[in-house]
Design a protein around this motif. Structure first.
Motif, PDB file in Angstrom:
ATOM      1  N   ASP A 141       5.303  19.086 -12.234  1.00 39.39           N
ATOM      2  CA  ASP A 141       5.108  17.781 -12.879  1.00 39.39           C
ATOM      3  C   ASP A 141       5.878  16.697 -12.125  1.00 39.39           C
ATOM      4  OD1 ASP A 141       3.489  18.893 -14.798  1.00 39.39           O
ATOM      5  OD2 ASP A 141       5.034  18.955 -16.358  1.00 39.39           O
ATOM      6  N   ALA A 142       7.093  17.034 -11.702  1.00 36.36           N
ATOM      7  CA  ALA A 142       7.917  16.064 -10.973  1.00 36.36           C
ATOM      8  C   ALA A 142       7.330  15.759  -9.602  1.00 36.36           C
ATOM      9  CB  ALA A 142       9.347  16.592 -10.835  1.00 36.36           C
ATOM     10  N   ILE A 143       6.774  16.771  -8.937  1.00 37.96           N
ATOM     11  CA  ILE A 143       6.142  16.553  -7.635  1.00 37.96           C
ATOM     12  C   ILE A 143       4.975  15.576  -7.772  1.00 37.96           C
ATOM     13  CG2 ILE A 143       4.738  17.651  -5.838  1.00 37.96           C
ATOM     14  CD1 ILE A 143       6.500  20.152  -6.201  1.00 37.96           C
ATOM     15  N   VAL A 144       4.158  15.779  -8.781  1.00 39.77           N
ATOM     16  CA  VAL A 144       3.025  14.879  -9.015  1.00 39.77           C
ATOM     17  C   VAL A 144       3.521  13.457  -9.248  1.00 39.77           C
ATOM     18  CG1 VAL A 144       1.126  14.328 -10.575  1.00 39.77           C
ATOM     19  CG2 VAL A 144       1.516  16.703  -9.880  1.00 39.77           C
ATOM     20  N   ALA A 145       4.585  13.313 -10.045  1.00 37.77           N
ATOM     21  CA  ALA A 145       5.124  11.986 -10.326  1.00 37.77           C
ATOM     22  C   ALA A 145       5.687  11.328  -9.062  1.00 37.77           C
ATOM     23  CB  ALA A 145       6.209  12.077 -11.401  1.00 37.77           C
ATOM     24  N   GLU A 146       6.424  12.103  -8.257  1.00 37.22           N
ATOM     25  CA  GLU A 146       7.038  11.547  -7.050  1.00 37.22           C
ATOM     26  C   GLU A 146       6.006  11.213  -5.984  1.00 37.22           C
ATOM     27  OE1 GLU A 146       9.861  10.450  -6.498  1.00 37.22           O
ATOM     28  OE2 GLU A 146      11.241  11.344  -7.942  1.00 37.22           O
ATOM     29  N   ALA A 147       4.816  11.781  -6.084  1.00 38.26           N
ATOM     30  CA  ALA A 147       3.761  11.461  -5.113  1.00 38.26           C
ATOM     31  C   ALA A 147       3.271  10.030  -5.283  1.00 38.26           C
ATOM     32  CB  ALA A 147       2.603  12.443  -5.251  1.00 38.26           C
ATOM     33  N   GLY A 148       3.598   9.385  -6.404  1.00 41.94           N
ATOM     34  CA  GLY A 148       3.236   7.996  -6.623  1.00 41.94           C
ATOM     35  C   GLY A 148       1.981   7.847  -7.456  1.00 41.94           C
ATOM     36  N   GLN A 149       1.665   6.610  -7.797  1.00 39.72           N
ATOM     37  CA  GLN A 149       0.567   6.338  -8.714  1.00 39.72           C
ATOM     38  C   GLN A 149      -0.769   6.127  -8.016  1.00 39.72           C
ATOM     39  OE1 GLN A 149       1.102   6.571 -12.035  1.00 39.72           O
ATOM     40  NE2 GLN A 149       3.177   7.171 -11.409  1.00 39.72           N
ATOM     41  N   GLY A 150      -0.749   5.590  -6.812  1.00 45.66           N
ATOM     42  CA  GLY A 150      -2.002   5.261  -6.141  1.00 45.66           C
ATOM     43  C   GLY A 150      -2.644   6.458  -5.463  1.00 45.66           C
ATOM     44  N   LEU A 151      -3.866   6.247  -4.982  1.00 50.67           N
ATOM     45  CA  LEU A 151      -4.580   7.290  -4.256  1.00 50.67           C
ATOM     46  C   LEU A 151      -3.996   7.412  -2.852  1.00 50.67           C
ATOM     47  CD1 LEU A 151      -6.992   9.255  -4.543  1.00 50.67           C
ATOM     48  CD2 LEU A 151      -8.404   7.487  -3.476  1.00 50.67           C
ATOM     49  N   ILE A 152      -3.761   8.635  -2.429  1.00 51.26           N
ATOM     50  CA  ILE A 152      -3.171   8.922  -1.125  1.00 51.26           C
ATOM     51  C   ILE A 152      -4.295   9.133  -0.116  1.00 51.26           C
ATOM     52  CG2 ILE A 152      -1.730  10.547   0.164  1.00 51.26           C
ATOM     53  CD1 ILE A 152      -0.584  11.343  -2.688  1.00 51.26           C
ATOM     54  N   ASP A 153      -4.286   8.379   0.973  1.00 53.31           N
ATOM     55  CA  ASP A 153      -5.336   8.553   1.983  1.00 53.31           C
ATOM     56  C   ASP A 153      -5.194   9.905   2.696  1.00 53.31           C
ATOM     57  OD1 ASP A 153      -6.723   6.216   1.564  1.00 53.31           O
ATOM     58  OD2 ASP A 153      -5.500   5.060   2.957  1.00 53.31           O
ATOM     59  N   ILE A 154      -4.017  10.135   3.303  1.00 52.63           N
ATOM     60  CA  ILE A 154      -3.790  11.378   4.051  1.00 52.63           C
ATOM     61  C   ILE A 154      -2.551  12.072   3.498  1.00 52.63           C
ATOM     62  CG2 ILE A 154      -3.352  12.439   6.291  1.00 52.63           C
ATOM     63  CD1 ILE A 154      -6.046  11.141   6.188  1.00 52.63           C
ATOM     64  N   PHE A 155      -2.733  13.298   3.044  1.00 52.97           N
ATOM     65  CA  PHE A 155      -1.633  14.138   2.571  1.00 52.97           C
ATOM     66  C   PHE A 155      -1.468  15.284   3.558  1.00 52.97           C
ATOM     67  CE2 PHE A 155      -0.594  17.886  -0.393  1.00 52.97           C
ATOM     68  CZ  PHE A 155       0.766  17.756  -0.181  1.00 52.97           C
ATOM     69  N   LEU A 156      -0.264  15.410   4.142  1.00 56.90           N
ATOM     70  CA  LEU A 156       0.031  16.447   5.128  1.00 56.90           C
ATOM     71  C   LEU A 156       1.047  17.420   4.536  1.00 56.90           C
ATOM     72  CD1 LEU A 156      -0.509  17.358   8.055  1.00 56.90           C
ATOM     73  CD2 LEU A 156       1.380  15.865   8.771  1.00 56.90           C
ATOM     74  N   ASP A 157       0.617  18.663   4.333  1.00 60.43           N
ATOM     75  CA  ASP A 157       1.465  19.699   3.739  1.00 60.43           C
ATOM     76  C   ASP A 157       1.910  20.655   4.842  1.00 60.43           C
ATOM     77  OD1 ASP A 157       2.780  21.258   1.863  1.00 60.43           O
ATOM     78  OD2 ASP A 157       0.972  22.383   1.309  1.00 60.43           O
ATOM     79  N   LEU A 158       3.165  20.545   5.245  1.00 61.60           N
ATOM     80  CA  LEU A 158       3.692  21.316   6.364  1.00 61.60           C
ATOM     81  C   LEU A 158       4.296  22.629   5.877  1.00 61.60           C
ATOM     82  CD1 LEU A 158       5.376  18.393   8.330  1.00 61.60           C
ATOM     83  CD2 LEU A 158       3.089  19.353   8.627  1.00 61.60           C
ATOM     84  N   GLY A 159       3.835  23.741   6.452  1.00 61.26           N
ATOM     85  CA  GLY A 159       4.222  25.040   5.941  1.00 61.26           C
ATOM     86  C   GLY A 159       3.516  25.288   4.621  1.00 61.26           C
ATOM     87  N   THR A 160       2.217  25.074   4.611  1.00 64.28           N
ATOM     88  CA  THR A 160       1.455  25.054   3.358  1.00 64.28           C
ATOM     89  C   THR A 160       1.416  26.385   2.632  1.00 64.28           C
ATOM     90  OG1 THR A 160      -0.620  24.271   2.393  1.00 64.28           O
ATOM     91  CG2 THR A 160      -0.792  25.581   4.420  1.00 64.28           C
ATOM     92  N   GLY A 161       1.678  27.490   3.344  1.00 65.47           N
ATOM     93  CA  GLY A 161       1.667  28.793   2.686  1.00 65.47           C
ATOM     94  C   GLY A 161       0.309  29.096   2.090  1.00 65.47           C
ATOM     95  N   THR A 162       0.268  29.340   0.802  1.00 59.55           N
ATOM     96  CA  THR A 162      -0.995  29.660   0.129  1.00 59.55           C
ATOM     97  C   THR A 162      -1.741  28.421  -0.342  1.00 59.55           C
ATOM     98  OG1 THR A 162       0.124  29.895  -2.006  1.00 59.55           O
ATOM     99  CG2 THR A 162      -0.070  31.884  -0.647  1.00 59.55           C
ATOM    100  N   GLY A 163      -1.288  27.240   0.072  1.00 61.17           N
ATOM    101  CA  GLY A 163      -2.008  26.009  -0.253  1.00 61.17           C
ATOM    102  C   GLY A 163      -1.773  25.478  -1.654  1.00 61.17           C
ATOM    103  N   ARG A 164      -0.705  25.913  -2.313  1.00 61.11           N
ATOM    104  CA  ARG A 164      -0.470  25.499  -3.690  1.00 61.11           C
ATOM    105  C   ARG A 164      -0.327  23.986  -3.830  1.00 61.11           C
ATOM    106  NH1 ARG A 164      -1.874  24.989  -8.541  1.00 61.11           N
ATOM    107  NH2 ARG A 164      -0.228  24.322  -9.952  1.00 61.11           N
TER     108      ARG A 164
END
Length: 322
Positions: A141-164
């Motif tokens: 829940d905190a991760i979602v909140a810290e991602a901000g309110q607007g739509l993100i154009d490019i999200f880069l997940d480094l060391g994505t593992g299982t893609g969670r």
């Protein structure tokens, strides 16, 4: 300004071949005594004596983690200026220095191979293993909140593992890219994303310290339970920071400091958690500042506390997040 006796102490500490070799290695990032003994082929007591002289003079700093201790160059003022001058004028092709740097490269390569072998054996059970230590719902829940309110154009997940994280934030980005060096992990991630019908995300095989193709592209970069697999977490943070747009944000999730030594041998951890002080130093070295830090207690008595940091460019006026 330093007093004359302080300058003399700095010069004496640096003015010896073995200590100069140690400084040259530390210019590549944080290292432990064990790393130095493997690279230089000298005994632990001898290496420790040299490091103590460097630390006492203020040329390096020491951080204890359980039974290990990590050293880094002191970048502050006079000490940092002297180290920078030495590295600028040191011939890195001199036989001893080149041999040390080549051994360091081999050592880091071997450490990465051990981590990759570990991930290959636990890919299918990774999410379950991770949840043993984490208050998962509150953290997510905190991760979602810290991602901000607007739509993100490019999200880069480094060391994505299982893609969670790609799954968690699927409705928040236009394009999500997950990088990982484990083919087994990526196979699991692809299967999960396909099963969820998440077409805006893709996962790729890649090294998270080789990110030239992603420079200045991302609005949000994630390092989720990644940094404790690195001897020097500042290295992936610097590379991750290079991927951020000027007003981008980086989220880092990792363990708070702990003393569970078995995680080094059994789960390929290199660092026993990350402190707020360390994160502030590493962020600053990457041109970032810590804007928030939140902690989450373990969901079980023998678990670990988890921290969530939000980082932004030092000159950013970004106000995303909570």
């Amino acid at each position: 300004m330093r007093q004359p006796q302080d300058i003399v102490l700095l010069l004496k500490a640096a003015g010896e071949v073995t200590r100069l070799r140690l400084l040259a290695l530390l210019a590549q990032g944080e290292l432990s005594v064990k790393d130095f003994t493997e690279i230089l082929g000298q005994s632990q007591p001898r290496i420790s004596r040299h490091l103590k002289l460097l630390a006492d003079a203020g040329l390096v700093t020491r951080h204890a983690e359980g039974a290990w201790a990590y050293y880094r160059l002191n970048r502050d003022q006079t000490s940092g200026a002297l180290s920078a001058w030495l590295m600028e004028h040191l011939d890195t092709d001199a036989p001893e220095i080149r041999r040390d740097l080549d051994k360091l490269s081999s050592l880091r390569g071997a450490q990465q191979e051990r981590a990759a072998a570990f991930f290959a054996t636990i890919a299918q059970s990774w999410d379950k293993l991770r949840s043993l230590h984490i208050a998962e719902s509150a953290l997510e829940d905190a991760i979602v909140a810290e991602a901000g309110q607007g739509l993100i154009d490019i999200f880069l997940d480094l060391g994505t593992g299982t893609g969670r994280m790609l799954e968690l934030l699927a409705d928040r980005y236009v394009q999500g890219i997950g990088l990982d060096s484990s083919r087994e992990m990526l196979s699991v991630a692809r299967a999960k994303l396909d099963a969820e019908g998440i077409e805006t995300a893709q996962v790729r095989l890649g090294n998270i310290i080789e990110l030239d193709d992603y420079r200045d592209t991302a609005d949000l970069v994630m390092l989720h339970q990644v940094l404790h697999y690195f001897d020097d977490p500042s290295i992936p943070i610097v590379h991750a920071a290079s991927c951020l747009k000027p007003d981008g944000r980086m989220l880092v999730v990792d363990f708070a400091p702990h003393d569970l030594e078995f995680l080094r041998s059994e789960q390929a951890h290199r660092r026993l958690g990350l402190s707020e002080e360390q994160m502030a130093l590493w962020a600053n070295a990457a041109g970032l500042s810590v804007v928030t830090c939140r902690t989450f207690p373990p969901s079980r008595a023998d678990g670990l506390t988890v921290c969530l940091w939000a980082l932004e460019n030092l000159n950013s006026n970004n106000t995303k997040g909570v």
